[in-house]
Every structure is written in C-alpha cells, then in structure tokens.
Design a protein around this motif. Structure first.
Motif, short mmCIF file in Angstrom:
data_model
loop_
_atom_site.label_atom_id
_atom_site.label_comp_id
_atom_site.label_asym_id
_atom_site.label_seq_id
_atom_site.Cartn_x
_atom_site.Cartn_y
_atom_site.Cartn_z
N UNK A 40 0.81 -1.22 0.00
CA UNK A 40 0.00 0.00 0.00
C UNK A 40 0.83 1.26 0.00
N UNK A 41 1.97 1.23 0.68
CA UNK A 41 2.84 2.41 0.68
C UNK A 41 3.35 2.74 -0.71
N UNK A 42 3.68 1.70 -1.48
CA UNK A 42 4.16 1.90 -2.84
C UNK A 42 3.08 2.54 -3.71
N UNK A 43 1.83 2.11 -3.55
CA UNK A 43 0.74 2.70 -4.33
C UNK A 43 0.60 4.19 -4.02
N UNK A 44 0.70 4.54 -2.74
CA UNK A 44 0.60 5.95 -2.34
C UNK A 44 1.77 6.75 -2.91
N UNK A 45 2.97 6.19 -2.82
CA UNK A 45 4.15 6.90 -3.31
C UNK A 45 4.03 7.20 -4.80
N UNK A 46 3.66 6.19 -5.59
CA UNK A 46 3.54 6.40 -7.03
C UNK A 46 2.56 7.51 -7.35
N UNK A 47 1.39 7.44 -6.71
CA UNK A 47 0.38 8.46 -6.96
C UNK A 47 0.88 9.84 -6.57
N UNK A 48 1.60 9.90 -5.44
CA UNK A 48 2.08 11.19 -4.92
C UNK A 48 3.17 11.81 -5.75
N UNK A 49 4.20 11.02 -6.10
CA UNK A 49 5.29 11.70 -6.80
C UNK A 49 5.03 11.91 -8.28
N UNK A 50 3.91 11.42 -8.78
CA UNK A 50 3.52 11.74 -10.15
C UNK A 50 2.78 13.08 -10.24
N UNK A 51 2.34 13.61 -9.12
CA UNK A 51 1.48 14.80 -9.17
C UNK A 51 2.18 16.08 -9.63
N UNK A 52 3.43 16.36 -9.18
CA UNK A 52 4.06 17.61 -9.65
C UNK A 52 4.63 17.48 -11.07
N UNK A 53 3.84 16.94 -11.97
CA UNK A 53 4.31 16.64 -13.33
C UNK A 53 4.75 17.90 -14.08
N UNK A 54 3.94 18.95 -14.01
CA UNK A 54 4.29 20.18 -14.73
C UNK A 54 5.56 20.79 -14.17
N UNK A 55 5.78 20.67 -12.85
CA UNK A 55 7.02 21.15 -12.25
C UNK A 55 8.22 20.37 -12.79
N UNK A 56 8.03 19.06 -12.98
CA UNK A 56 9.11 18.24 -13.52
C UNK A 56 9.43 18.64 -14.95
N UNK A 57 8.40 18.85 -15.76
CA UNK A 57 8.62 19.28 -17.15
C UNK A 57 9.37 20.61 -17.18
N UNK B 151 13.14 21.77 -18.74
CA UNK B 151 13.34 22.89 -19.65
C UNK B 151 14.28 23.96 -19.09
N UNK B 152 14.22 24.18 -17.77
CA UNK B 152 14.95 25.31 -17.18
C UNK B 152 15.99 24.92 -16.14
N UNK B 153 16.04 23.62 -15.78
CA UNK B 153 16.93 23.22 -14.70
C UNK B 153 16.24 23.41 -13.36
N UNK B 154 17.02 23.34 -12.31
CA UNK B 154 16.43 23.44 -10.98
C UNK B 154 15.75 22.14 -10.60
N UNK B 155 14.74 22.23 -9.74
CA UNK B 155 14.07 21.02 -9.31
C UNK B 155 12.76 21.31 -8.60
#
Length: 332
Positions: A83-100, A104-108
């Motif tokens: 269950x922890x893995x399911x939560x992690x996947x869902x959570x770290x996929x959410x800041x997708x636009x920040x990752x894109x 493009x610009x670097x940083x994090x």
C-alpha cells in the motif's frame, strides 16, 4: 501505470479491506457497504479483475479478494504489504508540470509540491522494512551495534521521517536511549504520536532538526535510512554524521543498492529507481541547489569515498539481500 493507479484507489478508499473482511460482492453490494458510487466501483472492479488482483465471477457478477493477495493488499505493516508503494507512485507523479519545467529550465521540485499521500506512502514503506527486517535480520549482522544498545547506549536517526526505526528499536532494546531528528515538523509530530501509542515515549525523543546546520550532540550509534542520496549536500551531511558519532561509535547507513555506472543497473526495480530519481530523489536535491546524486548515485564506491573524506576509517557492507537497499556498518 494504470494498474498501480487503480490499486492506489482501492487502498485509499478501503476497497481491498472491505472485500477481505466482508467477502465477495457485486458492485451494488460494495456501494451499499462502503457508501461509494456504484458506477465508479463497477469500472474499478473490472479493471482490478482484468489486472489479476481480484477474482470476478461472470455469472454472479461478484468480485472477491484472493486469499493469497491479502498480505500484499490489506495487511498494513506486514512484510509483503504494498500500500505504501501505491501511495508513493500516486504522490510523486502529481508535480508533473514542475518536472517538465525542470527539464526545460533546470532546478528542481520543492518538497512542498508533494501531497500528503506521498509522505504517507514513504512512511508505510519504511514501516514494512523496520518492523520486519531491522531488528530480526539486519541488527544480528552488527553484533557491536547490538551490544551498545543492550548496554544502554544512545542511538540517533537523522532524517528519521515518522520515526519508525527508532520506535521499533526502542521496543527491542529497552535500556537504550533513542533520538530521531527530521527537518519536517509534521514528521516529528507523527513520530511522537506513534511513540506514545507504542509505549516507548519514555526512551525515544524526537526533535525538529536540520543536519545541514550541525549536530545536537554525540551518540554511540548514528544512522541514516535512505537519506544521503536525497541530500543537497551529501558530503557535508556525512561530515556532520562523523561529528555526531563518538570516536568508538558506529554509523549505520542504509541507502539504495546500485552500480557504479547507472547504465549497469538491471532487474525489475532498475526502471523504478530511475523514475523515482527523476520524480523525487534527484529533482528535490537539485531544487535545493544541491549535488543531485539521485536514486542510483550513491553506489558502494561513493559510500567509501565520501565516508573517507568525512573522517570515517572503515566501511563494511553487510551481507543482506534486499531488492532495493544496501546496508553498511561504518566506523570512525
């Protein structure tokens, strides 16, 4: 990806637990039992059944939980619980636009961009390892650490998260004194609450502390669990840990098992490690202006190199088998 998302829904809404505890059901019966929307439940049932996680009877239209799947889907804290893995996947996929934008610009990505589910998932995953492996399997490989704790020594976990490592150890070694330090107040709040619930608050102390700003004392045993590769300044962190470790003390380091060349990582978890790095480990370090080691950036060779630079004299990799982590006993 879609299967993990469907599993996350089932975990979050208690659907797996409902089926395990209350037995087979049609989508309407599940709706009556859970108070959720029948049409959404029906679609979820089809998906989970086609993925092989649940069993579906076409005649009765009932879905059921295979008994063999209960440890992975329902038994929170058990050795197979995912269950922890399911939560992690869902959570770290959410800041997708920040990752894109970072591409493009670097940083994090800043820690604040991740939802509560992500941090809960991390805590659940840690709980599985600490409850089922740390005391029973890993500590016996470090008899000198065991002796220090049995004789009432002090243990400090830096980057303790919700404090599960210290709590499990405190239950096993009642004479020792345990300290947990973490940057995030909410983690410390949760750790203190769990320590009370587990009856070890008299010998476990949790404090908000940033290791980058120094150490709060010296201890017989210091530890970091899945911390160093995430740090903005891992070399500075190891130097601080050397200061926190008594001259006759021991540093217990758990980090991701990886190869010297990232391209040599293989097996079913290799892609997961790189994906986790892009979505959290590497990007959160770069977001702080850090080194950005990433999930596969701290192999045994770098552990030895950085530890030597920090003032430690010996590094011993323990002979444990784990699909994700390596464990080291490091001495001044």
């Amino acid at each position: 990806m879609m299967t993990i998302r469907l599993c996350a829904i089932g975990d979050r809404l208690g659907l797996f637990t409902d089926l395990a505890e209350n037995g087979p059901a049609t989508s309407q019966v599940m709706a009556d039992r859970t108070g959720l929307n029948e049409r959404y439940l029906r679609e979820w049932i089809y998906g989970m059944s086609l993925a092989g996680y649940l069993s579906f009877d076409k005649q009765s239209r009932e879905v059921s939980m295979p008994e063999a799947h209960i440890p992975a889907l329902v038994d929170v804290g058990g050795p197979l619980y995912q269950g922890g893995l399911f939560k992690m996947f869902t959570g770290f996929m959410q800041p997708y636009e920040d990752l894109i934008e970072s591409f493009e610009k670097g940083g994090g990505i800043d820690y604040e961009a991740y939802p509560d589910d992500f941090w809960k998932g991390l805590e659940h995953n840690s709980c599985v390892r600490y409850k089922n492996l740390l005391v029973s399997q890993w500590l016996p490989e470090m008899p000198d650490v065991q002796a220090k704790l049995e004789n009432g020594g002090t243990f400090a976990d830096f980057g303790c998260g919700a404090g599960r490592s210290s709590i499990e150890l405190a239950k096993a070694y009642p004479k020792a004194k345990f300290y947990g330090f973490d940057l995030f107040p909410k983690n410390i709040e949760n750790a203190r609450k769990t320590a009370e619930e587990e009856g070890v608050s008299d010998r476990v102390e949790f404090q908000v502390h940033d290791i980058a700003k120094g150490v709060p004392g010296q201890f017989d045993v210091v530890a970091t669990f899945d911390l160093i590769h995430d740090m903005a300044d891992p070399k500075g962190g190891l130097k601080a840990l050397r200061q926190a470790c008594k001259d006759d003390g021991i540093y217990v380091l758990m980090d991701v098992d990886c190869t010297d060349d990232p391209a040599d990582n293989e097996g079913p978890l290799a892609v997961f490690k790189l994906g986790a790095s892009l979505h959290f480990c590497m990007t959160s370090s770069l977001g702080q202006g850090g080194m950005g080691l990433g999930t596969v950036g701290f192999p045994e060779s770098k552990v030895k190199e950085f530890s030597s630079e920090a003032g430690f004299s010996s590094v011993r990799r323990l002979p444990i088998e784990h699909p994700l982590n390596a464990l080291y006993e490091i001495r001044p």
